[in-house]
Enzyme design. Sequence first.
Site, PDB file in Angstrom:
ATOM      1  N   MET A  77       0.818  -1.214   0.000  1.00 16.79           N
ATOM      2  CA  MET A  77       0.000   0.000   0.000  1.00 16.79           C
ATOM      3  C   MET A  77       0.855   1.267   0.000  1.00 16.79           C
ATOM      4  O   MET A  77       2.072   1.215   0.199  1.00 16.79           O
ATOM      5  CB  MET A  77      -0.927  -0.011   1.218  1.00 16.79           C
ATOM      6  CG  MET A  77      -1.936  -1.146   1.225  1.00 16.79           C
ATOM      7  SD  MET A  77      -2.980  -1.175   2.702  1.00 16.79           S
ATOM      8  CE  MET A  77      -3.942   0.333   2.465  1.00 16.79           C
ATOM      9  N   ASP A 233      -2.623  -5.112   0.201  1.00 19.20           N
ATOM     10  CA  ASP A 233      -2.112  -6.422   0.600  1.00 19.20           C
ATOM     11  C   ASP A 233      -2.775  -6.973   1.861  1.00 19.20           C
ATOM     12  O   ASP A 233      -3.100  -8.167   1.932  1.00 19.20           O
ATOM     13  CB  ASP A 233      -0.593  -6.410   0.754  1.00 19.20           C
ATOM     14  CG  ASP A 233      -0.078  -5.268   1.628  1.00 19.20           C
ATOM     15  OD1 ASP A 233      -0.880  -4.493   2.185  1.00 19.20           O
ATOM     16  OD2 ASP A 233       1.159  -5.157   1.750  1.00 19.20           O
TER      17      ASP A 233
END
Length: 494
Positions: A77, A233
């Site tokens: 991210m 994720d």
Amino acid sequence: MYLGLDLGTSGLKGVLIDDKGDVVAQESVSLSVNSPHPTWSEQDPLSWWQACIDVLGLLGQRVDLGQLKAIGISGQMHGATLLDKQGDVLRPCILWNDGRSQAQCSALMANYPSLTERSGNLAMPGFTAPKVQWVREHEPEIFAQIAYVLLPKDYLVYRLTGVLSTDCSDAAGTLWLNPATRQWDDELLAATGLTQANMPTVFEGCDVIGHVSDKASKQLGLPKLPVVAGGGDNAAGAVGMGVTHAGQGLLSLGTSGVYFVVSESHKANPDNTVHAFCHALPNRWHQMGVTLSAANSLSWLAKLVDGSVSSLLEELERSGKKQTSVIFLPYLSGERTPHNDPDVQGQFIGLRNSTDLPEMTLAVLEGVAFSLLDCQNALSRAGSEVNDLSLIGGGARSSLWRQILANVLNKRMIYRDGGDVGPGLGAARLALLGEKRQAGGEIEALISQYCALPEVLASHQPNTQLSDYYQDKYALYQAFFAATKELNHALAAL
């Protein structure tokens, strides 16, 4: 079959599942990180695309990729991937663990008091918005050329499809999304000189956003498959482990460490340095605590002694050591929860001539567990409690570490089938959901059918005989952080 690609910091994984959701094949390719200055962390987005080509090539040697039905992508991210009008990369991506934008965070918080209310989160150097503000101030010639800002996984989606898209779980980590509405916020974008014209369209993670383009199809040897928006994720890892309902929890031991709890609504709690983001599935949110150096701490030690992570763990297990007076503060990349401090640094405390490598390894495992206990305490103050935690990530493969986590957190730790590829498995599940949904399936029924909890491979209960040891040591861990914080900042300024 359905393909999930997981773009991590240290590598790209490809995970194939069948119609039942079972993993049938997986491959991975390593990636490198550049650190041109202290606290900086960057990656070349073109290396992600090359890794994608390589992973698909490896998978294609094992299975017929012509059988694929859909693709989903999860990814690290917060990274600022900057493109010009032609879609070309303007500079290396500034990654999630980059700490250069602390001054920009302070200025954003001071100048835009509504930021925390609208985004639900504090401005932290890891987030995307302050990174772009840093570029605006320090690289104005680059900022002037920015046409689009993408997150890392969304760059791969763009290369696959030609579509500028993101999902709300990943977009929530930029500080430009309002997690309550699950859409971009004009006021938050304006704070860093951007508008919605610079941003990809926001979708739910299981939404089909496009198909593999003609160009990508020829380059990768893929059919023109549907591609879903995917997920950040951690949210994708939760989907992979069936952590999809309020009150369920997940612990990720990847490069960073993440303590993730699902909520039924957006529950902002920035005062406790807790992230409040959207889940990768519709009508779900989550709270999250993050420690920036989890498995990375163990990899760092292995590299330092010219060894491997597996050799460190094997030597520790052979030694039989369960306790050590050595303390490790795992702040190799600064820290988020609960300190929000990019300048705090890692430390070994209590080294003697008699200290050996197994003791140092044990101290690293405990130190990361203590940092996750910091996260657990912050989440508890924010109203999130769980009874047990599913484990994902490379570090979760270690039964020794799983037991230490159970002892320190006083929670049952559950290691499930697919835990080593959780985000990739989740991305593949999102692809499956998207393809089935296009065929007329109802999303909640599909989630119940295809996002179940995987089989339990191992379960670890807390060892209460060691409770006093861990409680006393955690108190020392906190005391050493408090006592050395200002000295850390002085060192960082040298």
